[in-house]
Design a protein around this motif. Structure first.
Motif, PDB file in Angstrom:
ATOM      1  N   ARG A 148     -29.107  90.318  67.858  1.00 53.58           N
ATOM      2  CA  ARG A 148     -28.483  88.992  67.896  1.00 53.58           C
ATOM      3  C   ARG A 148     -29.470  87.990  68.481  1.00 53.58           C
ATOM      4  NH1 ARG A 148     -26.632  86.013  71.861  1.00 53.58           N
ATOM      5  NH2 ARG A 148     -26.154  87.740  73.279  1.00 53.58           N
ATOM      6  N   MET A 197     -28.267  74.868  68.599  1.00 58.78           N
ATOM      7  CA  MET A 197     -28.632  76.242  68.958  1.00 58.78           C
ATOM      8  C   MET A 197     -29.824  76.299  69.900  1.00 58.78           C
ATOM      9  SD  MET A 197     -26.567  78.492  67.975  1.00 58.78           S
ATOM     10  CE  MET A 197     -27.349  80.100  67.813  1.00 58.78           C
ATOM     11  N   ILE A 247     -29.113  78.068  73.500  1.00 57.47           N
ATOM     12  CA  ILE A 247     -29.792  79.306  73.871  1.00 57.47           C
ATOM     13  C   ILE A 247     -30.668  79.119  75.104  1.00 57.47           C
ATOM     14  CG2 ILE A 247     -31.614  80.902  73.142  1.00 57.47           C
ATOM     15  CD1 ILE A 247     -30.558  80.558  70.284  1.00 57.47           C
ATOM     16  N   THR A 268     -24.888  84.166  63.065  1.00 54.39           N
ATOM     17  CA  THR A 268     -26.256  83.682  63.260  1.00 54.39           C
ATOM     18  C   THR A 268     -27.156  84.109  62.103  1.00 54.39           C
ATOM     19  OG1 THR A 268     -25.906  83.913  65.639  1.00 54.39           O
ATOM     20  CG2 THR A 268     -28.163  83.561  64.907  1.00 54.39           C
ATOM     21  N   GLU A 272     -31.153  84.821  66.730  1.00 51.76           N
ATOM     22  CA  GLU A 272     -30.984  83.477  67.289  1.00 51.76           C
ATOM     23  C   GLU A 272     -32.336  82.789  67.420  1.00 51.76           C
ATOM     24  OE1 GLU A 272     -26.996  83.928  70.117  1.00 51.76           O
ATOM     25  OE2 GLU A 272     -28.983  83.878  71.022  1.00 51.76           O
TER      26      GLU A 272
END
Lengths: 194, 194
Positions: free
Chosen positions: A127, B83, B87, B130, A131
């Motif tokens: 994941r 994103m 993140i 994702t 990302e």
DNA sequence: GGTGGCACTTGATGTAGGTTAAGAAATGGT
DNA sequence: ACCATTTCTTAACCTACATCAAGTGCCACC
């Protein structure tokens, strides 16, 4: 030992026990790809994620007028796959070719999915990996929409300093999205500026 | 009921028990965003993933010459976030603005991470989400490198038929990566062809 | 029911980068 | 060490799209 490289790569995001490491490495399949040979070609279904332990690969598409567009370089310690095809298991759109003699470790989609259920940490790992790819891909899209070729080239130099003097410049031209001719011209203009 | 929409959205990839649904929905925070108001602005740290239950958002960046580049539209049943910022928890690069009065359900990064450990299925869900975004982003990059503005427009029409007659055309122009002036001209040429 | 703003159109002109072509330099396979 | 192939350079010309500018239609709101 190439296995150390991939295990260290995993350690960036997850910690595995000795046993888990063994389960994981048993799923890997080493492969050598000689310079100019292909790990995957257009139209083929992508069945593996590849981790490069030495050498360098490039993933690219060919458009309808025959022009190649480099989507990614994968030097040592990088993962590469045709994600579209790997996910959908439909014929892919990328060629993945070795720019020099290269060693990879292959993880099949089936094994990858086994890992997800056997050791959920792998779902976590991939994941995060995905990302990060997404962010990089979005940034590249933004750059291609808002920067000039020269600015994109400067970014490339900053981001991939090791690749720069290592790669034929037509590959860099293709990555930043210009023709080799224009890239050559641009470079000579940059030199003259200094 | 907007909760049905998000629960059905999850069901596309994972199945939740009644209890798990309750844990999940307790983490959500409904919010209304009026037309032309912002859910997130440039420089702010993105703390939430947003799921749109009605209305439509757009995510865009502004380049150094002040030009806006639409990165994504989020109509009902879509997820959206910056994103990069979500993140890294660094100041973001996107503005997320409502194109019309819009209802969203917010899932904080902290809650999202709790879900990953409490209910590993969520890690699975967001990995897949994702992955799909990554494939879409890569495809858009390929399109911007290899297609003409007109071909990109045709793709847009095919992929987002519902958005087309719903969106001011300068937003579509920005998404496909041309100026409103050129887009207008292009459209009139297309009409003339038929 | 004006009027101020915004979205859209149309035209003239500008430019980043593409195309074609041809020669020079580098490279790698035997 | 050599030749064949690929890579790089330079130059003239071309095109897709941008920019600037002026004008038209359309709501929205006082």
């Amino acid at each position: 030992m190439p296995l150390d490289l991939i295990l260290n790569n995993l350690e960036k995001h997850i910690h595995l026990t000795r046993e888990e490491q063994e389960i994981f490495t048993a799923y890997l399949q080493p492969k050598k790809v000689k310079r100019k040979q292909f790990l995957l070609t257009y139209g083929e279904v992508c069945k593996y994620s590849a981790f490069v332990t030495s050498g360098c690969l490039r993933g690219y598409t060919v458009d309808k007028s025959g022009i190649e567009h480099v989507l990614s370089f994968a030097p040592a310690d990088w993962w590469i796959a045709d994600m579209y095809s790997l996910i959908s298991q439909k014929p892919g759109i990328q060629n993945i070719e070795a720019l020099e003699d290269t060693d990879v470790l292959l993880l099949s989609k089936a094994n990858q999915e086994k890992l997800y259920t056997q050791i959920p940490k792998f779902e976590h790992f991939f994941r995060i990996l995905t990302e990060n790819s997404l962010v990089a891909s979005q940034q590249r899209l933004i750059d291609s929409l808002s920067l000039t070729a020269e600015e994109r080239y400067n970014n490339f130099c900053k981001r991939y300093p090791t690749l720069i003097d290592h790669l034929p410049q037509k590959q860099i031209a293709s990555y930043i999205g210009v023709t080799p001719e224009f890239f050559s011209r641009m470079k000579s203009v940059i030199v003259r500026k200094k």
